[in-house]
Motif scaffolding. Structure first.
Motif, short mmCIF file in Angstrom:
data_model
loop_
_atom_site.label_atom_id
_atom_site.label_comp_id
_atom_site.label_asym_id
_atom_site.label_seq_id
_atom_site.Cartn_x
_atom_site.Cartn_y
_atom_site.Cartn_z
N GLY A 22 -17.41 17.79 -110.95
CA GLY A 22 -17.42 16.48 -111.58
C GLY A 22 -16.31 15.56 -111.13
N GLN A 23 -15.33 16.08 -110.38
CA GLN A 23 -14.26 15.24 -109.87
C GLN A 23 -14.51 14.92 -108.40
N ASP A 24 -13.85 13.86 -107.95
CA ASP A 24 -13.88 13.49 -106.53
C ASP A 24 -13.46 14.72 -105.71
N PRO A 25 -14.30 15.18 -104.76
CA PRO A 25 -13.97 16.40 -104.03
C PRO A 25 -12.78 16.27 -103.09
N TYR A 26 -12.28 15.05 -102.90
CA TYR A 26 -11.09 14.87 -102.06
C TYR A 26 -9.80 15.10 -102.85
N TYR A 27 -9.88 15.17 -104.18
CA TYR A 27 -8.68 15.42 -104.97
C TYR A 27 -8.17 16.84 -104.71
N LEU A 28 -6.86 16.96 -104.57
CA LEU A 28 -6.23 18.27 -104.33
C LEU A 28 -5.88 18.93 -105.65
N HIS A 29 -6.27 20.21 -105.79
CA HIS A 29 -5.90 21.01 -106.96
C HIS A 29 -5.24 22.31 -106.48
N LEU A 30 -4.25 22.76 -107.24
CA LEU A 30 -3.55 24.01 -106.92
C LEU A 30 -4.32 25.18 -107.52
N ALA A 31 -4.46 26.25 -106.73
CA ALA A 31 -5.15 27.45 -107.19
C ALA A 31 -4.44 28.69 -106.65
N ARG A 32 -4.78 29.84 -107.22
CA ARG A 32 -4.21 31.13 -106.78
C ARG A 32 -5.33 32.15 -106.75
N VAL A 33 -5.26 33.09 -105.78
CA VAL A 33 -6.28 34.12 -105.67
C VAL A 33 -5.63 35.38 -105.10
N ASN A 34 -6.18 36.54 -105.44
CA ASN A 34 -5.72 37.79 -104.84
C ASN A 34 -6.29 37.93 -103.44
N MET A 35 -5.59 38.66 -102.59
CA MET A 35 -6.02 38.80 -101.21
C MET A 35 -7.35 39.54 -101.07
N ASP A 36 -7.74 40.31 -102.09
CA ASP A 36 -9.04 40.98 -102.02
C ASP A 36 -10.18 40.09 -102.51
N GLY A 37 -9.86 38.82 -102.82
CA GLY A 37 -10.88 37.87 -103.23
C GLY A 37 -11.10 37.77 -104.73
N THR A 38 -10.38 38.56 -105.51
CA THR A 38 -10.55 38.53 -106.96
C THR A 38 -9.49 37.63 -107.60
N GLY A 39 -9.70 37.35 -108.89
CA GLY A 39 -8.67 36.70 -109.69
C GLY A 39 -8.41 35.24 -109.38
N LEU A 40 -9.43 34.49 -108.97
CA LEU A 40 -9.23 33.07 -108.68
C LEU A 40 -8.89 32.32 -109.97
N VAL A 41 -7.79 31.55 -109.92
CA VAL A 41 -7.37 30.72 -111.05
C VAL A 41 -7.04 29.33 -110.52
N VAL A 42 -7.67 28.30 -111.10
CA VAL A 42 -7.32 26.92 -110.79
C VAL A 42 -6.24 26.48 -111.77
N LEU A 43 -5.10 26.07 -111.25
CA LEU A 43 -3.90 25.90 -112.07
C LEU A 43 -3.63 24.45 -112.47
N THR A 44 -4.32 23.48 -111.86
CA THR A 44 -4.17 22.08 -112.23
C THR A 44 -5.49 21.57 -112.80
N GLU A 45 -5.41 20.50 -113.56
CA GLU A 45 -6.57 20.13 -114.37
C GLU A 45 -6.93 18.65 -114.31
N GLY A 46 -5.95 17.75 -114.39
CA GLY A 46 -6.22 16.33 -114.55
C GLY A 46 -7.15 15.77 -113.49
N ASP A 47 -7.95 14.76 -113.86
CA ASP A 47 -8.94 14.14 -112.97
C ASP A 47 -8.22 13.20 -112.00
N GLY A 48 -7.66 13.79 -110.95
CA GLY A 48 -6.92 13.05 -109.94
C GLY A 48 -6.43 14.03 -108.88
N THR A 49 -5.61 13.54 -107.97
CA THR A 49 -5.06 14.40 -106.93
C THR A 49 -3.65 14.82 -107.31
N HIS A 50 -3.26 16.05 -106.97
CA HIS A 50 -2.09 16.69 -107.57
C HIS A 50 -1.02 17.05 -106.53
N LYS A 51 0.24 16.87 -106.95
CA LYS A 51 1.39 17.36 -106.22
C LYS A 51 2.20 18.24 -107.17
#
Length: 329
Positions: free
Chosen positions: A178-207
């Motif tokens: 639902g957000q502009d796909p060009y907006y940057l969001h911070l995320a984290r994931v395990n190297m085996d591909g599990t545990g994806l977490v998106v850590l930012t939320e606001g409807d905009g691009t993030h630093k």
């Protein structure tokens, strides 16, 4: 180019350089391995690096920590084949990674890698699935152990690799529905591909800016029609602790500056949303028609529509001359 006031003469000085064009000859370096013991020379078969894109005649080389082999980046001229080659001490060569898409390899921005030599693994960025994602490669065999990230969104950059916890922190686009796909969001994931977490939320691009122990981070986000908001968040799960600051643009608006308008239009396939902005002159008369200036720097390798808040003085200066300015990628 012209040096208007050279230090060694009165008259201007002309400098020129060669700019290779398609079809012009380029250097074709050949790899050699020299063994100090026995003074042996081993020629490396050029079959896997026959047509490199190099103007200097050099290729990027990196040795493994144990000195048993080195790795060579091979970017084939035309950018439709990209390989990381491994060469051992006797000149035997093999592919650790090979990209050969039907289109092209974005070698300037999407060949990120991180070597995990103690584990015999390579973390690699690739568009092989049709989306830019991260993969875990077995260095010895060149086989894929697993995709680290996957889905209908893209990895834009890697922020941090935690080798001890086997986690990758990265910025992604399109990961928040639902957000502009060009907006940057911070995320984290395990190297085996599990545990994806998106850590930012606001409807905009993030630093973001992390605390020294990486337990917390400052998240500053904005968009062209939303002044910056800074929040304190938990690095564990992205939970917002509190809002720290919200920019006030009252004086900017009082000067006559107009807020850019976001819009989407369908692409020629009739379904893809194309995102743009529109800037109107501050003296807009809704009863009058205005000529439109489309400001564009075209290219499949980049996007230029502003995504974060700013004054965007160049576009506003054009609008104040009596135009409606549109930017769209």
């Amino acid at each position: 180019w012209i040096e208007a006031a050279p230090k060694d003469q009165l008259q201007p000085k002309l400098h020129s350089h060669t700019y290779p064009k398609p079809g012009d000859a380029l250097p074709r370096p050949l790899l050699r391995v020299f063994a100090v013991d026995g003074f042996r020379q081993y020629d490396v078969d050029p079959a896997l690096y026959a047509n490199p894109f190099t103007e200097s005649g050099t290729m990027d080389v990196q040795w493994a920590p144990d000195g048993q082999e080195f790795y060579v980046d091979y970017n084939q001229r035309g950018h439709q084949v990209y390989r990381i080659l491994a060469v051992n001490r006797t000149g035997q060569v093999r592919s650790v990674v090979e990209e050969a898409p039907k289109t092209m390899v974005d070698w300037t921005a999407k060949t990120w890698r991180h070597w995990l030599h103690p584990r015999g693994e390579l973390l690699w960025m690739s568009e092989r699935s049709g989306w830019c994602h991260l993969w875990r490669i077995d260095i010895a065999t060149g086989t894929v152990k697993n995709p680290i990230t996957q889905g209908n969104w893209v990895v834009r950059s890697v922020e941090h690799v935690d080798e001890e916890r086997q986690q990758v922190w990265f910025f992604a686009g399109g990961i928040r529905p639902g957000q502009d796909p060009y907006y940057l969001h911070l995320a984290r994931v395990n190297m085996d591909g599990t545990g994806l977490v998106v850590l930012t939320e606001g409807d905009g691009t993030h630093k973001v800016q992390f605390s020294p122990d990486r337990r917390w981070f400052l998240d500053t986000w904005s968009r062209v029609d939303q002044p910056p908001i800074t929040e304190l968040r938990s690095a564990t799960d992205g939970r917002k602790v509190l809002e720290l600051e919200r920019a006030d643009i009252t004086r900017l608006l009082a000067s006559g500056w107009s807020i850019p308008e976001r819009f989407t239009a369908k692409g020629r396939d009739g379904s893809t949303d194309i995102h743009g902005i529109l800037i109107r002159p501050s003296h807009l008369d809704p009863k009058v028609g205005y000529p439109v200036i489309e400001e564009i720097y075209a290219g499949p390798q980049g996007a230029f529509v502003p995504k974060e808040f700013g004054r965007w003085t160049r576009q506003h200066a054009l609008a104040e001359l009596g135009f409606v300015v549109v930017q769209i990628d």
